[in-house]
Design a protein around this motif. Structure first.
Motif, PDB file in Angstrom:
ATOM      1  N   ALA A  60      -2.143 -18.146  17.281  1.00 43.93           N
ATOM      2  CA  ALA A  60      -3.031 -16.994  17.439  1.00 43.93           C
ATOM      3  C   ALA A  60      -4.007 -16.977  16.264  1.00 43.93           C
ATOM      4  N   SER A  61      -5.299 -16.913  16.558  1.00 47.34           N
ATOM      5  CA  SER A  61      -6.326 -16.981  15.529  1.00 47.34           C
ATOM      6  C   SER A  61      -7.387 -15.926  15.834  1.00 47.34           C
ATOM      7  N   MET A  62      -8.171 -15.573  14.839  1.00 42.96           N
ATOM      8  CA  MET A  62      -9.132 -14.485  14.993  1.00 42.96           C
ATOM      9  C   MET A  62     -10.522 -15.018  15.308  1.00 42.96           C
ATOM     10  N   ALA A  63     -11.131 -14.458  16.330  1.00 40.88           N
ATOM     11  CA  ALA A  63     -12.511 -14.800  16.666  1.00 40.88           C
ATOM     12  C   ALA A  63     -13.452 -14.133  15.664  1.00 40.88           C
ATOM     13  N   ARG A  64     -14.642 -14.703  15.519  1.00 36.60           N
ATOM     14  CA  ARG A  64     -15.648 -14.141  14.616  1.00 36.60           C
ATOM     15  C   ARG A  64     -17.016 -14.617  15.043  1.00 36.60           C
ATOM     16  N   GLY A  65     -18.054 -14.048  14.412  1.00 34.45           N
ATOM     17  CA  GLY A  65     -19.411 -14.513  14.625  1.00 34.45           C
ATOM     18  C   GLY A  65     -19.758 -15.614  13.633  1.00 34.45           C
TER      19      GLY A  65
ATOM     20  N   GLY B 222     -12.532 -13.446   5.771  1.00 33.90           N
ATOM     21  CA  GLY B 222     -11.797 -14.599   6.258  1.00 33.90           C
ATOM     22  C   GLY B 222     -10.599 -14.914   5.380  1.00 33.90           C
ATOM     23  N   GLU B 223      -9.504 -15.279   6.029  1.00 31.13           N
ATOM     24  CA  GLU B 223      -8.302 -15.723   5.326  1.00 31.13           C
ATOM     25  C   GLU B 223      -7.947 -17.118   5.851  1.00 31.13           C
ATOM     26  N   PHE B 224      -8.873 -18.031   5.631  1.00 29.56           N
ATOM     27  CA  PHE B 224      -8.743 -19.377   6.189  1.00 29.56           C
ATOM     28  C   PHE B 224      -7.728 -20.221   5.429  1.00 29.56           C
ATOM     29  N   ASN B 225      -7.545 -19.923   4.156  1.00 29.98           N
ATOM     30  CA  ASN B 225      -6.616 -20.641   3.289  1.00 29.98           C
ATOM     31  C   ASN B 225      -5.722 -19.625   2.595  1.00 29.98           C
ATOM     32  N   PHE B 226      -4.592 -20.083   2.086  1.00 31.33           N
ATOM     33  CA  PHE B 226      -3.720 -19.214   1.314  1.00 31.33           C
ATOM     34  C   PHE B 226      -3.062 -20.051   0.224  1.00 31.33           C
ATOM     35  N   ARG B 227      -2.359 -19.396  -0.665  1.00 32.74           N
ATOM     36  CA  ARG B 227      -1.680 -20.083  -1.764  1.00 32.74           C
ATOM     37  C   ARG B 227      -0.192 -20.170  -1.444  1.00 32.74           C
ATOM     38  N   ARG B 228       0.339 -21.369  -1.498  1.00 29.89           N
ATOM     39  CA  ARG B 228       1.751 -21.606  -1.193  1.00 29.89           C
ATOM     40  C   ARG B 228       2.504 -21.943  -2.465  1.00 29.89           C
ATOM     41  N   GLY B 229       3.578 -21.202  -2.725  1.00 31.28           N
ATOM     42  CA  GLY B 229       4.409 -21.463  -3.883  1.00 31.28           C
ATOM     43  C   GLY B 229       5.741 -22.077  -3.506  1.00 31.28           C
ATOM     44  N   ALA B 230       6.553 -22.361  -4.510  1.00 36.22           N
ATOM     45  CA  ALA B 230       7.852 -22.987  -4.268  1.00 36.22           C
ATOM     46  C   ALA B 230       8.771 -22.078  -3.462  1.00 36.22           C
TER      47      ALA B 230
ATOM     48  N   ARG C   3      -9.263 -24.126   8.894  1.00 34.30           N
ATOM     49  CA  ARG C   3      -9.984 -23.700   7.692  1.00 34.30           C
ATOM     50  C   ARG C   3     -11.338 -23.071   8.012  1.00 34.30           C
ATOM     51  N   ARG C   4     -11.553 -22.738   9.286  1.00 34.09           N
ATOM     52  CA  ARG C   4     -12.790 -22.059   9.696  1.00 34.09           C
ATOM     53  C   ARG C   4     -12.512 -20.741  10.400  1.00 34.09           C
ATOM     54  N   TYR C   5     -11.308 -20.601  10.933  1.00 34.28           N
ATOM     55  CA  TYR C   5     -10.887 -19.375  11.615  1.00 34.28           C
ATOM     56  C   TYR C   5      -9.505 -18.997  11.086  1.00 34.28           C
ATOM     57  N   THR C   6      -9.231 -17.700  11.034  1.00 33.47           N
ATOM     58  CA  THR C   6      -8.002 -17.213  10.425  1.00 33.47           C
ATOM     59  C   THR C   6      -6.850 -17.211  11.416  1.00 33.47           C
ATOM     60  N   ILE C   7      -5.820 -17.981  11.112  1.00 33.43           N
ATOM     61  CA  ILE C   7      -4.588 -17.990  11.903  1.00 33.43           C
ATOM     62  C   ILE C   7      -3.696 -16.852  11.427  1.00 33.43           C
ATOM     63  N   TRP C   8      -3.221 -16.044  12.376  1.00 38.01           N
ATOM     64  CA  TRP C   8      -2.375 -14.905  12.001  1.00 38.01           C
ATOM     65  C   TRP C   8      -1.039 -14.865  12.754  1.00 38.01           C
ATOM     66  N   GLY C   9      -0.746 -15.858  13.587  1.00 44.72           N
ATOM     67  CA  GLY C   9       0.537 -15.855  14.273  1.00 44.72           C
ATOM     68  C   GLY C   9       0.668 -17.031  15.225  1.00 44.72           C
ATOM     69  N   ARG C  10       1.788 -17.065  15.925  1.00 50.35           N
ATOM     70  CA  ARG C  10       2.006 -18.084  16.943  1.00 50.35           C
ATOM     71  C   ARG C  10       2.954 -17.555  18.009  1.00 50.35           C
ATOM     72  N   ALA C  11       2.652 -17.865  19.255  1.00 52.17           N
ATOM     73  CA  ALA C  11       3.516 -17.465  20.359  1.00 52.17           C
ATOM     74  C   ALA C  11       4.825 -18.236  20.301  1.00 52.17           C
ATOM     75  N   VAL C  12       5.934 -17.510  20.243  1.00 50.50           N
ATOM     76  CA  VAL C  12       7.255 -18.134  20.309  1.00 50.50           C
ATOM     77  C   VAL C  12       7.820 -18.049  21.725  1.00 50.50           C
ATOM     78  N   VAL C  13       7.240 -17.170  22.523  1.00 46.71           N
ATOM     79  CA  VAL C  13       7.561 -17.051  23.948  1.00 46.71           C
ATOM     80  C   VAL C  13       6.235 -16.914  24.687  1.00 46.71           C
ATOM     81  N   GLY C  14       6.068 -17.663  25.791  1.00 48.55           N
ATOM     82  CA  GLY C  14       4.917 -17.442  26.651  1.00 48.55           C
ATOM     83  C   GLY C  14       3.764 -18.406  26.528  1.00 48.55           C
ATOM     84  N   THR C  15       3.955 -19.584  25.945  1.00 49.99           N
ATOM     85  CA  THR C  15       2.842 -20.543  25.944  1.00 49.99           C
ATOM     86  C   THR C  15       2.478 -20.948  27.371  1.00 49.99           C
ATOM     87  N   ASP C  16       3.450 -20.910  28.278  1.00 49.54           N
ATOM     88  CA  ASP C  16       3.144 -21.186  29.680  1.00 49.54           C
ATOM     89  C   ASP C  16       2.262 -20.099  30.274  1.00 49.54           C
TER      90      ASP C  16
END
Length: 255
Positions: free
Chosen positions: A143-148, A85-93, A170-183
């Motif tokens: 876009a997020s990843m399914a898991r058991g 799981g990559e539920f959190n990450f470290r953000r720098g300046a 913080r329970r499922y890994t987000i890996w992207g977002r639709a910039v076209v096609g939410t409809d």
């Protein structure tokens, strides 16, 4: 339509997936800084043609659309090992983070197109790596990843958000977002399971599409004056109820 550089940027084709589905086209910007392992996996599977022809087997109306299972029943995956799981990450300046508002000791904003909540910058001086904890938010188009039940069991299945659902954060890994096609995501046939489901005709890394056929996508900059004007108006309207799910940068296909 004009696309001034202070308001718009060109989507990096190496950092995007293009889905051709039975309901239309979806283009997802990837979040490699937030979830490098998951981004590498979906790109690898796309380049192998793994997702081509697979269905959105579980679609819940005001929740999400799930796909990526070769069995089509929610029990399958690829032959690759499961992911941590990559539920959190470290953000720098130096991270490309644009702040919307500080609230309750946290900072709400975006990294690229991805809605993000983070510890405040003030804490960076107190940490050994000069970074703070951050996590993505499950807003429309994310876009997020399914898991058991095992937190480290994500493999090939994923879901695209049809509405905001913060309890997933913080329970499922987000890996992207639709910039076209939410409809398109919201148009998929609903069901658990779906009868005669919508399918992914093809899923490719945008850079792999021949240049003559590759769409050029412009994405609104969250640090640009146009988006910041919308943000100011939304903050005034929503007040303490504001969420970074209330506002999303636009994506436009220009060619």
């Amino acid at each position: 339509m004009a696309f001034p550089a202070e308001d718009w940027r060109v989507l990096n084709p190496e950092n995007a997936l293009i889905y051709e589905t039975t309901k239309g086209r979806i283009i997802v910007e990837l979040a490699a800084e937030m979830a490098p392992g998951h981004v590498a996996r979906v790109k690898m599977l796309a380049r192998e043609g793994f997702y081509n022809g697979l269905s959105f087997h579980r679609v819940v109306s005001d929740f999400m659309a799930q796909g990526g299972d070769p069995k089509g029943d929610g029990t399958g995956g690829s032959d690759q090992p499961d992911l941590r799981g990559e539920f959190n990450f470290r953000r720098g300046a130096a991270s490309n983070f644009v702040r919307a508002v500080d609230r309750g000791g946290a900072t709400i904003g975006w990294m690229g197109t991805i809605p993000v909540t983070s510890q405040t910058d003030l804490l960076m001086e107190r940490t050994s790596d000069k970074k703070v904890a951050a996590w993505g938010n499950h807003c429309l188009g994310v876009a997020s990843m399914a898991r058991g039940s095992d937190e480290n069991s994500a493999n090939s299945q994923f879901f695209l958000m049809r509405a905001a659902y913060p309890t997933l954060d913080r329970r499922y890994t987000i890996w992207g977002r639709a910039v076209v096609g939410t409809d398109v995501i919201r148009a998929f046939k609903v069901g658990e399971p779906v009868v005669d489901p919508d399918k992914m005709i093809s899923v490719r890394v945008l850079a792999d599409v021949p240049e003559t056929d590759r769409p050029t996508v412009m994405v609104q900059r969250t640090d640009g004056p146009s988006f910041q004007t919308k943000l100011k108006a939304t903050l005034e309207q929503r007040g303490a109820a504001f969420s970074n799910c209330d506002l999303a940068p636009e994506g436009r296909i220009v060619r």
